[in-house]
Design a protein around this motif. Structure first.
Motif, short mmCIF file in Angstrom:
data_model
loop_
_atom_site.label_atom_id
_atom_site.label_comp_id
_atom_site.label_asym_id
_atom_site.label_seq_id
_atom_site.Cartn_x
_atom_site.Cartn_y
_atom_site.Cartn_z
N UNK A 1 0.85 -1.19 0.00
CA UNK A 1 0.00 0.00 0.00
C UNK A 1 0.89 1.24 0.00
N UNK A 2 0.57 2.27 -0.79
CA UNK A 2 1.47 3.43 -0.91
C UNK A 2 1.40 4.38 0.29
N UNK A 3 1.81 3.87 1.46
CA UNK A 3 1.76 4.65 2.69
C UNK A 3 3.02 5.46 2.94
N UNK A 4 4.12 5.10 2.28
CA UNK A 4 5.44 5.59 2.69
C UNK A 4 6.00 6.67 1.79
N UNK A 5 5.14 7.39 1.08
CA UNK A 5 5.60 8.41 0.14
C UNK A 5 6.33 9.56 0.81
N UNK A 6 5.79 10.09 1.91
CA UNK A 6 6.45 11.21 2.60
C UNK A 6 7.77 10.75 3.24
N UNK A 7 7.76 9.55 3.80
CA UNK A 7 8.97 8.98 4.39
C UNK A 7 10.03 8.84 3.32
N UNK A 8 9.64 8.27 2.16
CA UNK A 8 10.59 8.06 1.07
C UNK A 8 11.14 9.39 0.55
N UNK A 9 10.28 10.37 0.38
CA UNK A 9 10.72 11.68 -0.12
C UNK A 9 11.68 12.35 0.86
N UNK A 10 11.39 12.23 2.14
CA UNK A 10 12.22 12.88 3.17
C UNK A 10 13.62 12.29 3.21
N UNK A 11 13.73 10.98 3.00
CA UNK A 11 15.01 10.31 3.19
C UNK A 11 15.65 9.78 1.91
N UNK A 12 15.21 10.30 0.77
CA UNK A 12 15.87 9.99 -0.49
C UNK A 12 15.63 8.60 -1.03
N UNK A 13 14.48 8.02 -0.72
CA UNK A 13 14.10 6.71 -1.23
C UNK A 13 13.06 6.87 -2.34
N UNK A 14 12.80 5.79 -3.08
CA UNK A 14 11.78 5.81 -4.12
C UNK A 14 10.74 4.74 -3.83
N UNK A 15 9.52 5.16 -3.56
CA UNK A 15 8.45 4.23 -3.24
C UNK A 15 7.85 3.62 -4.51
N UNK A 16 7.78 2.27 -4.53
CA UNK A 16 7.11 1.56 -5.63
C UNK A 16 5.92 0.82 -5.02
N UNK A 17 4.69 1.31 -5.23
CA UNK A 17 3.51 0.66 -4.64
C UNK A 17 2.94 -0.45 -5.52
N UNK A 18 2.36 -1.44 -4.88
CA UNK A 18 1.69 -2.52 -5.60
C UNK A 18 0.20 -2.21 -5.74
#
Length: 291
Positions: free
Chosen positions: A199-216
């Protein structure tokens, strides 16, 4: 007789002075924030219990009773609020509704970006509506704003304890900054890494710490076979070694992808009660050697 009445009133005085502000929140992390700021000055009721989904949850009769006594409702934008907040206000017109995300610029919920995806448009050519991502509590810098909004609302209804709230807020803001610094240090070696989630819950976390979220999952729907095949190719290209799921969601599609790419299936709960420790746990899991 008068002496007896005075003594009785003095006996009741401590209980009167100790009266708490009745607060209702939508999810467990909000309870963590309120208790950090209010301490023992607030009695907090949580609408969505552990294991339930904020997208589909319906309050129980006991929770509706708690709403009748509440002074404040701290809304954070999760889906069930759209249907239920008007009913809560009808139940208790004296209830003050507070949007704790006031001042935060929200992102749209993450979507797939390949040909034929669900967010490219509907079957009749209409553009899909991109809903704001409510998961702001997963980015510590944004929680600074949430905390200030909570403190402001508590002071507005309980001005006698303004100094306590302000002192607790200052302490909590320092804790947030310390947590943010620890997360940045933990995740620095993994900047640019793909974070595959159900579930695409981690978008803000990913943006803050330089990650790229890939949701299913997108908008509550599991991927179709064509989308599933694309996700598997993308995961292999990105070298994904772990796929993160939430306790309240089905894991069927996640298991299929994990099996196809040889990845581990791991739990990352955005609704965990211990907010700070949960974020540290997720960060350590994401950036663990070999992941």
């Amino acid at each position: 007789m008068k002496r007896t009445v005075v003594l009785a009133l003095l006996t009741l005085l401590p209980a009167f002075l100790a009266a708490k502000v009745n607060v209702v929140v939508s999810i467990l992390p909000q309870k963590y924030f309120v208790e950090k700021i209010a301490g023992d000055l607030a009695d907090v009721t949580v609408m969505v219990p552990p294991g339930a989904s904020p997208a589909t949850y319906e309050p129980k009769p006991s929770q509706m009773k708690a709403l009748y006594k509440a002074r404040l409702y701290f809304a954070i934008g999760v889906p069930f609020e759209r249907a239920w907040l008007p009913r809560f206000l009808a139940q208790n017109p004296r209830l003050k509704m507070v949007d704790v995300t006031k001042g935060i610029e929200k992102m749209a919920m993450a979507g797939h970006h390949h040909e034929g995806d669900r967010e490219s448009g509907s079957a009749n050519g209409e553009a899909a509506v991109a809903h704001p991502d409510p998961h702001v509590w997963l980015a510590p810098p944004l929680v600074r704003t949430v905390a200030r909004n909570i403190a402001e609302a508590l002071i507005a209804v309980d001005g006698e304890h303004k100094t306590v709230y302000e002192k607790n807020l200052a302490r909590f803001l320092r804790e947030i900054d310390a947590l943010d610094a620890r997360l940045r240090k933990l995740l620095e070696p993994c900047r640019g890494k793909a974070l595959m989630v159900f579930h695409p819950s981690w978008g803000y976390f990913a943006k803050t710490y330089g990650l790229r979220q890939i949701p299913i999952e997108i908008e509550g729907k599991e991927p179709k076979s064509r989308e599933l095949a694309h996700l598997i190719r993308e995961a292999k290209e990105e070298g994904v070694k772990a796929l993160f799921v939430q306790p309240e969601f089905s894991r069927r599609a996640a298991r299929a992808i994990a099996a196809a790419i040889g990845a581990k299936l791991l739990v990352a709960d955005p609704l965990a009660a211990d907010w700070s420790e949960n974020l540290l746990h997720v960060a350590r899991t994401i950036c663990r050697k070999g992941e």
